[in-house]
Scaffold this motif. Structure first.
Motif, PDB file in Angstrom:
ATOM      1  N   LYS A  51      -4.267   0.985 -11.688  1.00 12.67           N
ATOM      2  CA  LYS A  51      -3.500   1.973 -10.939  1.00 12.67           C
ATOM      3  C   LYS A  51      -2.022   1.705 -11.198  1.00 12.67           C
ATOM      4  O   LYS A  51      -1.631   0.610 -11.629  1.00 12.67           O
ATOM      5  CB  LYS A  51      -3.797   1.885  -9.446  1.00 12.67           C
ATOM      6  N   LEU A  52      -1.179   2.683 -10.862  1.00  9.42           N
ATOM      7  CA  LEU A  52       0.226   2.590 -11.224  1.00  9.42           C
ATOM      8  C   LEU A  52       1.123   1.996 -10.153  1.00  9.42           C
ATOM      9  O   LEU A  52       2.223   1.536 -10.462  1.00  9.42           O
ATOM     10  CB  LEU A  52       0.763   3.991 -11.571  1.00  9.42           C
ATOM     11  N   SER A  53       0.696   1.990  -8.882  1.00  8.25           N
ATOM     12  CA  SER A  53       1.677   1.702  -7.830  1.00  8.25           C
ATOM     13  C   SER A  53       1.451   0.406  -7.069  1.00  8.25           C
ATOM     14  O   SER A  53       2.319  -0.459  -7.069  1.00  8.25           O
ATOM     15  CB  SER A  53       1.729   2.876  -6.835  1.00  8.25           C
ATOM     16  N   SER A  54       0.319   0.224  -6.382  1.00  9.82           N
ATOM     17  CA  SER A  54       0.210  -0.891  -5.447  1.00  9.82           C
ATOM     18  C   SER A  54      -1.218  -1.385  -5.325  1.00  9.82           C
ATOM     19  O   SER A  54      -2.164  -0.735  -5.785  1.00  9.82           O
ATOM     20  CB  SER A  54       0.719  -0.460  -4.063  1.00  9.82           C
TER      21      SER A  54
ATOM     22  N   ASP B 239      -3.416  -8.797   2.161  1.00  5.60           N
ATOM     23  CA  ASP B 239      -2.423  -9.031   1.112  1.00  5.60           C
ATOM     24  C   ASP B 239      -2.020  -7.691   0.511  1.00  5.60           C
ATOM     25  O   ASP B 239      -2.878  -6.846   0.219  1.00  5.60           O
ATOM     26  CB  ASP B 239      -2.982  -9.934   0.018  1.00  5.60           C
ATOM     27  N   PHE B 240      -0.719  -7.522   0.296  1.00  6.63           N
ATOM     28  CA  PHE B 240      -0.229  -6.244  -0.227  1.00  6.63           C
ATOM     29  C   PHE B 240       0.827  -6.497  -1.289  1.00  6.63           C
ATOM     30  O   PHE B 240       1.730  -7.318  -1.101  1.00  6.63           O
ATOM     31  CB  PHE B 240       0.368  -5.396   0.897  1.00  6.63           C
ATOM     32  N   SER B 241       0.706  -5.804  -2.418  1.00  5.04           N
ATOM     33  CA  SER B 241       1.699  -5.878  -3.488  1.00  5.04           C
ATOM     34  C   SER B 241       2.169  -4.470  -3.816  1.00  5.04           C
ATOM     35  O   SER B 241       1.362  -3.567  -4.046  1.00  5.04           O
ATOM     36  CB  SER B 241       1.105  -6.522  -4.747  1.00  5.04           C
ATOM     37  N   ALA B 242       3.502  -4.295  -3.829  1.00  3.36           N
ATOM     38  CA  ALA B 242       4.083  -2.973  -4.078  1.00  3.36           C
ATOM     39  C   ALA B 242       4.412  -2.743  -5.547  1.00  3.36           C
ATOM     40  O   ALA B 242       5.028  -1.731  -5.879  1.00  3.36           O
ATOM     41  CB  ALA B 242       5.349  -2.799  -3.237  1.00  3.36           C
TER      42      ALA B 242
ATOM     43  N   ARG C   9       6.816   3.382  -3.811  1.00  4.31           N
ATOM     44  CA  ARG C   9       7.851   3.365  -4.857  1.00  4.31           C
ATOM     45  C   ARG C   9       7.746   4.552  -5.803  1.00  4.31           C
ATOM     46  O   ARG C   9       7.748   4.406  -7.026  1.00  4.31           O
ATOM     47  CB  ARG C   9       7.813   2.044  -5.626  1.00  4.31           C
ATOM     48  N   GLY C  10       7.634   5.738  -5.216  1.00  9.80           N
ATOM     49  CA  GLY C  10       7.640   6.952  -6.012  1.00  9.80           C
ATOM     50  C   GLY C  10       6.303   7.408  -6.525  1.00  9.80           C
ATOM     51  O   GLY C  10       6.203   8.490  -7.106  1.00  9.80           O
ATOM     52  N   GLY C  11       5.251   6.613  -6.339  1.00 14.61           N
ATOM     53  CA  GLY C  11       3.916   7.036  -6.750  1.00 14.61           C
ATOM     54  C   GLY C  11       3.301   7.975  -5.730  1.00 14.61           C
ATOM     55  O   GLY C  11       3.850   8.208  -4.650  1.00 14.61           O
ATOM     56  N   ASN C  12       2.129   8.509  -6.042  1.00 13.99           N
ATOM     57  CA  ASN C  12       1.463   9.374  -5.073  1.00 13.99           C
ATOM     58  C   ASN C  12       0.288   8.640  -4.421  1.00 13.99           C
ATOM     59  O   ASN C  12       0.043   7.462  -4.673  1.00 13.99           O
ATOM     60  CB  ASN C  12       1.028  10.698  -5.712  1.00 13.99           C
ATOM     61  N   TYR C  13      -0.457   9.357  -3.569  1.00 11.92           N
ATOM     62  CA  TYR C  13      -1.515   8.731  -2.781  1.00 11.92           C
ATOM     63  C   TYR C  13      -2.673   8.217  -3.633  1.00 11.92           C
ATOM     64  O   TYR C  13      -3.417   7.339  -3.190  1.00 11.92           O
ATOM     65  CB  TYR C  13      -2.060   9.727  -1.749  1.00 11.92           C
ATOM     66  N   ASP C  14      -2.834   8.775  -4.838  1.00 16.40           N
ATOM     67  CA  ASP C  14      -3.954   8.369  -5.691  1.00 16.40           C
ATOM     68  C   ASP C  14      -3.638   7.148  -6.550  1.00 16.40           C
ATOM     69  O   ASP C  14      -4.477   6.718  -7.335  1.00 16.40           O
ATOM     70  CB  ASP C  14      -4.360   9.525  -6.623  1.00 16.40           C
ATOM     71  N   GLU C  15      -2.442   6.596  -6.413  1.00 10.62           N
ATOM     72  CA  GLU C  15      -2.017   5.520  -7.308  1.00 10.62           C
ATOM     73  C   GLU C  15      -2.096   4.144  -6.661  1.00 10.62           C
ATOM     74  O   GLU C  15      -1.502   3.187  -7.160  1.00 10.62           O
ATOM     75  CB  GLU C  15      -0.587   5.788  -7.799  1.00 10.62           C
ATOM     76  N   ASN C  16      -2.839   4.019  -5.562  1.00 13.40           N
ATOM     77  CA  ASN C  16      -2.916   2.757  -4.829  1.00 13.40           C
ATOM     78  C   ASN C  16      -4.332   2.189  -4.873  1.00 13.40           C
ATOM     79  O   ASN C  16      -5.300   2.892  -4.568  1.00 13.40           O
ATOM     80  CB  ASN C  16      -2.502   2.970  -3.366  1.00 13.40           C
ATOM     81  N   LEU C  17      -4.445   0.928  -5.241  1.00 11.28           N
ATOM     82  CA  LEU C  17      -5.727   0.231  -5.226  1.00 11.28           C
ATOM     83  C   LEU C  17      -5.998  -0.319  -3.838  1.00 11.28           C
ATOM     84  O   LEU C  17      -5.100  -0.873  -3.190  1.00 11.28           O
ATOM     85  CB  LEU C  17      -5.716  -0.924  -6.218  1.00 11.28           C
TER      86      LEU C  17
END
Length: 834
Positions: A233-236, A220-223, A178-186
Motif C-alpha cells: 500500500k502507498l500510505s500507512s 502500532d501505527f506507521s504513517a 499524508r495525502g493518500g486516500n482511504y484505500d491506501e492504508n494497511l
C-alpha cells in the motif's frame, strides 16, 4: 482546580468549560468527604530503565495493594498519620521499598524506576518499544482508545488526533494519511490483513470498525516509510495485536449509542486461552440530530473471538474469527438547510418519498500455527478467508424548493421559511449487489542471532468478486428534465427546448465477475551497530508481487512489481536524548477490485500498480519538563507518485477513473509533543502541514482530493487532584477544508473549490464509582465501575462533508447547499470491568 490549570493557558471558551467542570467536581468532593476520612493518596507512574512506563507492577502494603495499568499509572489510598511501607515488585525487576507518612487527605506523587534483576545476554537489549521507536512506529495505549470520547469510538478515533492523519467525517472510521486516500492504508490484526466493505458510500452506513478495542493488546501505527515485511500500500500501516489472556476478566460498556461485552480466560493447565467480544451499535442518536428528519433504523452487530492452544513451548495454534452484520434502513422525510449570509439568507426545503435499505454481512476466519524450534527461529503458517455479501438498494424521490428564512431576532418563527421559489425534483435509484471471497495462505519467518535479524514471508491470495452495479439519478428543474452536462451536449434547459429522448442526469450499469490471483513475498535484514559511544540500527528489505486478473469477458492480464525499502536510525551519545531516523523506498499499490473499476462500473484489467517513492526524515527528542517525561517527534516527508489512478471523493465513496493518467507529489511536516501534561496521564499536541497535487494528462498540477493543508489536534486527559477517580478526556481537531463539493461531471481544472474548515471537539467526564484499588473492595467481583457523560461536538460547529447543488430556474444561479455533519449531542455511558 484542575491540575492543568497550573500548566497551560487555556482559551476563554475552554476556561468556561473547566469552571463548569470544577463546580461539578466540587459537588463530588462534598459527597465523598466522609469516605476519604483518615486517608491519603500515593500515585504516579512506574518506569523501567529505558524510562518506559511499566504495566503489571504490584504495589503492596500490609493492608492492601494495587497494580499499575497498561500505561504504568497507579493510585493507592493508604492510612494517614501512619508510617506505611510500599513494596514495588515485578517478576523481571528488582523490588523497591519506600516509606510514607502522610497527613489526612494529602496526595503525593511517587514515580519509581525499576532496574532489571537478570543478566543480559548481550550488551544492549532492544525491547519491543525500542524497536518500534527506531523504525518510526507510533505506539498507542489501548486503555486510552477505550476512554477517549468520539462519535465513532475506537482505534481510528484516536488515530485522527495524530499528525498526518485526517478524517473530516466523525461518523466514519476511514482516514487519509499524508495525502493518500482511504484505500491506501494497511490494517492487520494478528498478522492477518483485514478488509472493509466495498459499497459503503456514507460514513453513517459504516457502523462498527472491524477492530474491537476491548480485545486489543498492542497498537502500532506507521504513517510512511514502513518496512518491507508490511504489504503493498502507498500510505500507512496499522498493526493490531489482540490479547492472550493470563487470567479471567470481563468487561461491559453501555451507552445511548450501543453496548459491548467481552470476556477472557485461561484453562487450568495454562495451555488454552480464549477471548471474545460482542458489540451492538445504533447511531440514531447522532443522525436524528441532523437537519434531515428521518425514520432511521440502523443495526450494527459484531462478534469476535481469538483462541489459542499451546501444545508445548515450541508449538502453538490460534484462531481468529469475526462476524459482522450491518443493517441500514433509512427513510428520509423532510429537510431544511439554512445557509447564505445574514444579508442574503437562503434555505433549502426538501420533502422526501421512498427509502434506502442497505445490508453488509462480513465473515472472517484465520487459523495460524507457530513453531519455534529454538530461541533464534520463529516460523508461522496462516490460512485465512474473508467473505462479504453486500446490497445497496434505494429509491428516493425529493421535491425541493429554495426560500428565504425568517431572520427576525426574537421572532417565534425565526429560522422558518416565509416563502419558496424554484420548485424542482430529484429521483435516485440503485440496485447494487456485491459478493466477494478472499482466501489467503501465507508463511512468515524470523531468525535472530546476536545483533542480526532476518525476516521473510511468502503469501498467496485468491480474490473472487461478483458485482452488479445499477444506479441512476434524474433531476427535474421547474418541470424540465436536466440532461447530463457532458461535452457533447449544449445544456440550456429549461430556457431552450431540446428535441431528444430524455436521459438520466447520471446512469451506471455494469455486471462483473472477476478473479485476481496474487503471489507476494518479502525478505529483509536488520542489524544493530555500536559506533564508539553512538548506537545505530538499519533495516534493508525487498518485496515483490505478481498478480493476474481474469474473469467473464475479461482478457487475462498479468503484471509484477518489485519494491526495495530501507531504514536507518542513529542514537548519538549526547547530553540530550536524541534519535534520528531516515527511511526511503519504492512503494507499489497493485490495484484491488475497486481500483480496477472505472467511474461507469466497467473493469479495466490492465490498470497498473500506482508507484510512490518515499523519503522520510525523523527525529525523537526525549526530555524532562516540570519534572516529567516528554517526547517531541518530528518528521519531514516527501512522496513522488506516478501511474496515479485518479479518483473522485464523495463522503467516503471513491470512484476511480482506472486510467493511470496522472502523476503527483506530496510533502509536509508532522510534529507531536507527547507526555504527562498532567502527572500520570498521557496527552499530546500534534501539528501537520501538507501539500499534495496531481497532474492529470499533462494539464498542470491541481490539488488532490485529500489535500489537507493544515491540521492541529489536541488529546488531553486530566483528573481532580483530590478525587483522582474523577477524570476528563478531551479530543479536539482543527483541519483546513478539503477540495471538493464540485457538481457531478465538473471538470476539476475548471471548478476548484474547497469545503469550509473542519473543527470538532469531543469531551467526556468519567467518574469511577467502584475501584478495586481500594483495600475494602480488592476482593470484589466488580474490579471497576465507571459512569459518565460525553458531549460530542461541544462547540456545535456546523461541519460539512459535501455540497448539494440546486439550480434556481428564475435566476439561472446554482447554489452549493452544504450537507452538514452531526451537531452537539449528549451521550451517557456506563462501564464495568470484572
Amino acid at each position: 482546580m484542575w491540575a492543568t490549570a497550573q500548566l497551560l493557558k487555556q482559551p476563554s471558551t475552554e476556561n468556561n468549560l473547566l469552571r463548569t467542570t470544577t463546580l461539578f467536581c466540587v459537588l463530588c468532593v462534598l459527597l465523598s468527604v466522609s469516605g476519604m476520612a483518615q486517608q491519603a493518596i500515593v500515585r504516579g507512574v512506574v518506569f523501567n530503565e529505558q524510562q518506559v512506563p511499566q504495566s503489571g507492577v504490584n504495589i503492596t502494603w500490609s493492608g492492601g495493594g494495587t497494580q499499575t495499568d497498561e500505561s504504568g499509572f497507579y493510585t493507592l489510598s493508604i492510612p494517614a498519620e501512619k508510617t506505611i511501607q510500599l513494596n514495588f515488585s515485578h517478576i523481571a525487576y528488582k523490588a523497591i521499598k519506600a516509606q510514607f507518612n502522610l497527613k489526612e487527605n494529602e496526595m503525593v506523587e511517587f514515580n519509581p524506576v525499576l532496574n532489571a534483576k537478570v543478566e543480559q545476554i548481550s550488551d544492549v537489549v532492544i525491547t519491543a518499544n525500542t524497536t518500534d521507536q527506531l523504525s518510526g512506529i507510533t505506539i498507542l495505549t489501548p486503555e486510552t482508545v477505550r476512554k477517549i470520547p468520539g462519535a465513532n469510538p475506537g482505534v481510528e478515533n484516536l488515530l485522527q488526533a495524530l499528525p498526518g492523519v485526517s478524517s473530516n467525517n466523525e461518523l466514519s472510521t476511514q482516514y487519509a494519511v499524508r495525502g493518500g486516500n482511504y484505500d491506501e492504508n494497511l490494517v492487520y490484526i494478528n498478522d492477518i490483513e483485514v478488509y472493509r466493505p466495498f459499497l459503503i458510500r456514507s460514513g453513517q452506513q459504516e457502523g462498527l470498525s472491524i477492530i474491537n478495542p476491548d480485545l486489543v493488546r498492542d497498537i502500532d501505527f506507521s504513517a510512511g516509510g514502513f518496512q518491507a515485511k508490511y504489504g503493498d500500500k502507498l500510505s500507512s500501516v496499522l498493526d493490531i495485536t489482540y490479547k492472550r489472556p493470563v487470567e479471567f476478566a470481563a468487561s461491559a460498556d453501555v451507552s445511548l449509542l450501543g453496548a459491548s461485552i467481552s470476556a477472557e480466560g485461561i484453562s487450568k493447565n495454562k495451555k488454552f486461552t480464549a477471548i471474545g467480544g460482542a458489540r451492538y451499535w445504533d447511531n440514531s442518536l447522532l443522525v436524528d440530530a441532523k437537519q434531515t428528519q428521518t425514520n432511521y433504523r440502523p443495526r450494527f452487530t459484531d462478534l469476535q473471538t481469538y483462541l489459542t492452544y499451546t501444545f508445548n513451548p515450541k508449538f502453538s495454534i490460534d484462531f481468529l474469527g469475526t462476524v459482522a452484520v450491518n443493517s441500514y434502513n433509512y427513510e428520509p422525510q423532510t429537510r431544511q438547510t439554512n445557509f447564505g449570509t445574514l444579508a442574503d439568507p437562503v434555505a433549502l426545503v426538501v420533502v422526501y418519498n421512498g427509502q434506502e435499505q442497505d445490508r453488509y454481512e462480513t465473515y472472517c476466519g484465520a487459523l495460524s500455527t507457530t513453531y519455534q524450534p529454538n530461541e533464534q527461529l520463529d516460523l508461522k503458517f496462516t490460512a485465512s478467508a474473508y467473505h462479504t455479501q453486500e446490497q445497496e438498494h434505494y429509491d428516493i424521490a425529493a421535491q425541493y424548493a429554495l426560500g428565504t428564512p425568517n431572520t427576525t431576532i426574537g421572532s417565534a418563527n425565526a429560522g422558518e421559511v416565509d416563502f419558496t421559489r424554484a420548485i424542482g425534483a430529484q429521483l435516485t435509484h440503485a440496485r447494487n449487489n456485491l459478493d466477494a471471497l478472499i482466501v489467503n495462505l501465507q508463511h512468515k519467518g524470523q531468525y535472530i542471532k546476536d545483533e542480526h535479524q532476518l525476516d521473510w514471508g511468502l503469501k498467496y491470495a485468491h480474490e473472487n468478486i461478483r458485482d452488479r452495479l445499477q444506479e441512476y439519478e434524474i433531476i427535474d428543474s421547474a418541470g424540465f428534465s436536466k440532461r447530463p452536462p457532458l461535452e457533447e451536449f449544449v445544456n440550456e434547459q429549461p430556457y431552450e427546448p431540446f428535441d431528444a429522448p430524455l436521459s438520466p442526469f447520471t446512469s451506471r450499469r455494469a455486471q462483473n465477475s472477476v478473479s485476481i490471483d496474487r503471489v507476494m513475498g518479502y525478505l529483509q535484514y536488520s542489524k544493530r551497530i555500536n559506533w564508539s559511544s553512538a548506537k545505530a540500527w538499519f533495516n534493508a528489505g525487498i518485496r515483490s508481487q505478481f498478480w493476474t486478473v481474469s474473469g467473464l469477458g475479461i482478457a487475462s492480464t498479468s503484471q509484477q512489481v518489485v519494491s526495495p525499502r530501507g531504514q536507518f536510525s542513529l542514537k548519538p551519545n549526547w547530553k540530550s536524548d536524541m534519535l534520528f531516523r531516515l527511511a526511503a523506498g519504492i512503494y507499489h499499490q497493485p490495484p484491488f477490485y475497486r481500483e480496477l473499476r472505472n467511474d461507469q462500473g466497467q473493469v479495466v484489467p490492465d490498470v497498473e500498480a500506482q508507484r510512490s517513492v518515499h523519503l522520510v526524515l525523523g527525529n525523537d527528542w526525549s526530555f524532562d519538563m516540570w519534572g516529567r517525561p516528554f517526547t517531541l517527534t518530528s518528521e519531514a516527508y516527501f512522496k513522488s507518485l506516478d501511474n496515479v489512478n485518479t479518483y473522485t471523493l464523495e463522503n467516503v465513496r471513491i470512484r476511480y477513473r482506472a486510467a493511470n493518467d496522472a502523476e503527483a507529489y506530496a510533502y509536509g511536516l508532522d510534529f507531536r509533543l507527547s507526555g504527562e501534561f498532567v502527572p500520570g496521564t498521557d496527552s499530546w499536541i500534534s501539528l501537520g502541514l501538507l501539500k499534495t497535487e496531481e497532474n492529470i494528462q499533462d494539464r498542470g498540477y491541481i490539488a488532490r482530493p485529500t489535500d489537507q493543508r493544515f491540521k492541529v489536534a489536541f488529546l488531553f486527559q486530566d483528573y481532580v487532584p483530590r478525587i483522582p477517580d474523577m477524570k476528563l478526556y478531551l479530543k479536539m481537531v482543527y483541519q483546513t477544508g478539503l477540495p471538493g463539493g464540485s457538481p457531478s461531471y465538473a471538470d476539476p481544472y475548471l471548478y476548484q473549490t474547497r469545503l469550509p474548515f473542519y473543527f470538532r471537539s469531543d469531551v467526556g467526564f468519567l467518574y469511577t464509582i467502584i475501584n478495586s484499588e481500594r483495600s475494602s473492595l480488592r476482593n470484589s467481583l466488580i474490579k471497576e465501575l465507571s459512569t459518565g457523560i460525553e458531549i460530542f461536538n461541544i462547540f456545535d460547529r456546523q461541519n460539512s462533508i459535501t455540497n448539494t447543488f440546486v439550480r434556481d430556474a428564475a435566476t439561472r444561479q446554482q447554489y452549493a447547499v452544504p450537507n452538514y455533519l452531526t451537531p452537539r449531542v449528549f451521550n451517557i455511558r456506563l462501564s464495568a470491568r470484572f
